[in-house]
Design an enzyme around this catalytic site. Structure first.
Site, mmCIF file in Angstrom:
data_model
loop_
_atom_site.group_PDB
_atom_site.id
_atom_site.type_symbol
_atom_site.label_atom_id
_atom_site.label_comp_id
_atom_site.label_asym_id
_atom_site.label_seq_id
_atom_site.Cartn_x
_atom_site.Cartn_y
_atom_site.Cartn_z
ATOM 1 N N CYS A 1 0.830 -1.203 0.000
ATOM 2 C CA CYS A 1 0.000 0.000 0.000
ATOM 3 C C CYS A 1 0.865 1.254 0.000
ATOM 4 C CB CYS A 1 -1.009 0.013 1.145
ATOM 5 S SG CYS A 1 -2.373 1.180 0.782
ATOM 6 N N ASP B 1 -3.754 1.281 9.869
ATOM 7 C CA ASP B 1 -4.949 2.111 10.012
ATOM 8 C C ASP B 1 -5.472 2.048 11.438
ATOM 9 O OD1 ASP B 1 -4.850 1.224 7.005
ATOM 10 O OD2 ASP B 1 -6.039 3.054 7.111
#
Ligand code: RI2
Length: 327
Positions: A131, A200
């Site tokens: 990512c 996250d």
């Protein structure tokens, strides 16, 4: 200095559509939008001001459910509006200062994590990243600035292709990079010395919620005894998980995976598009925070000592006779 000002609804829309993305950036953008909203507010009195900011905060909180950096940041700055405040002007001043403090500290946290994380990258290492995490990239960029020679495998990151952003940054920094499709991660893992990813959310037991596919990479790393390092600011740890709450995994629109036309031609096929997955603490060697590197098992201490009570997400039950708790 002219500051670009965006309305709360613009920012919320951009976060939803992922024009603003990345857990840290989302938190900073939300806080900056709240600050602008507060500065513009024309509320006649304190209750009306609090209500207006509370409403704006609600809009931002409803955008994406997984990255706890967003609620943590919002709760942190909203805390500045509680207690003894005597006027709207005073509330605005306190709130604006709290927002600016959060934004500044958030940027400093990324830099400090970069400094600490870079020390874990050694000459000759092959690093895999997944990512597009500015925090994970801060570690790689700092190691490069330190003169450490290493190369990177960066994944594509279907369906939103955040890997394209990562390879642009690595390329521009002059870091040797191989770009691979997500499903090639295990194939190349035998060449990899260290996996570096962002987060996250981090739960109280040290599990890391990050972009879908992270847990497969961590599993492959575990199998080949490759270390996994997570770069995460303390405000990505989730106090609510102490109270047994789960982190909701965002499932995004099917159109990100297949065009609506193709999907319509496959009426018996259901498209699933979870944006994140959960990597268990057993597959993580180290979480690098701005307060230092910790094993995932120490997540509780980060929440207790640096985060939870400041954010006010959990209040201790009142003590004393007859005050709740077990009979
Ligand atoms: P930083 C991103 O989520 C990725 O999962 C990334 O690893 C994580 O946020 C942390 O990013 P998305 O917004 O805060 O792309 O380290 O869904 O930049």
């Amino acid at each position: 200095m002219i500051r670009w000002s965006m309305t709360v609804s613009d920012t919320a829309e951009k976060i939803k559509k992922m024009e603003i993305r990345g857990a840290g950036r989302i938190a900073r953008a939300a806080v900056a939008a709240l600050r602008d909203e507060a500065e513009r507010a024309t509320a006649p009195d304190l209750p009306a001001f609090r209500e207006a900011i509370g409403h704006a905060a609600g809009l931002l909180l409803a955008t994406r459910p997984t990255a706890v950096s967003l609620p943590n940041a919002v709760h942190l700055v909203m805390g500045s509006l509680s207690g003894d405040i005597h006027s709207v002007a005073e509330a605005k001043e306190r709130f604006s200062a709290a927002c600016t403090r959060f934004i500044t500290r958030s940027g400093e946290a990324v830099d400090r994590i970069g400094t600490i994380g870079a020390r874990h990258i050694r000459d000759g290492d092959v690093v895999m990243t997944h990512c597009n995490s500015e925090t994970a990239l801060a570690c790689l960029l700092q190691a490069h600035r330190n003169g450490t020679r290493f190369e990177v495998f960066a994944t594509e990151v279907r369906p939103r292709n955040q890997g394209h952003l990562t390879i642009r940054t690595l390329n521009d920094a002059g870091i040797r990079t191989s770009f691979i499709v997500d499903s090639a991660a295990r194939y190349f893992m035998k060449e990899v010395d260290l996996v570096v990813v962002g987060a996250d959310a981090v739960t109280v037991n040290g599990a890391v919620i990050n972009k879908i596919g992270t847990s497969q990479i961590a599993l492959a790393a575990h199998e080949s005894r490759t270390s996994v390092m997570v770069a995460a600011e303390t405000y990505k740890f989730a106090p609510r998980t102490i109270l047994g709450e789960w982190i909701e995994i965002e499932e995004r629109d099917a159109a990100e995976v297949l065009t609506p036309e193709v999907a319509a031609s496959l009426p018996r096929v259901r498209i699933r598009n979870p944006a994140f997955d959960v990597t268990p603490p057993g597959y993580i060697d180290l979480i690098v925070t701005e307060e230092g590197a910790i094993p995932p098992q120490m997540a509780y201490l980060i929440i207790r000592d640096y985060l939870g009570w400041e954010i006010g997400e959990f209040a201790l039950p009142p003590s004393g006779p007859g005050a709740g708790g077990c009979p």
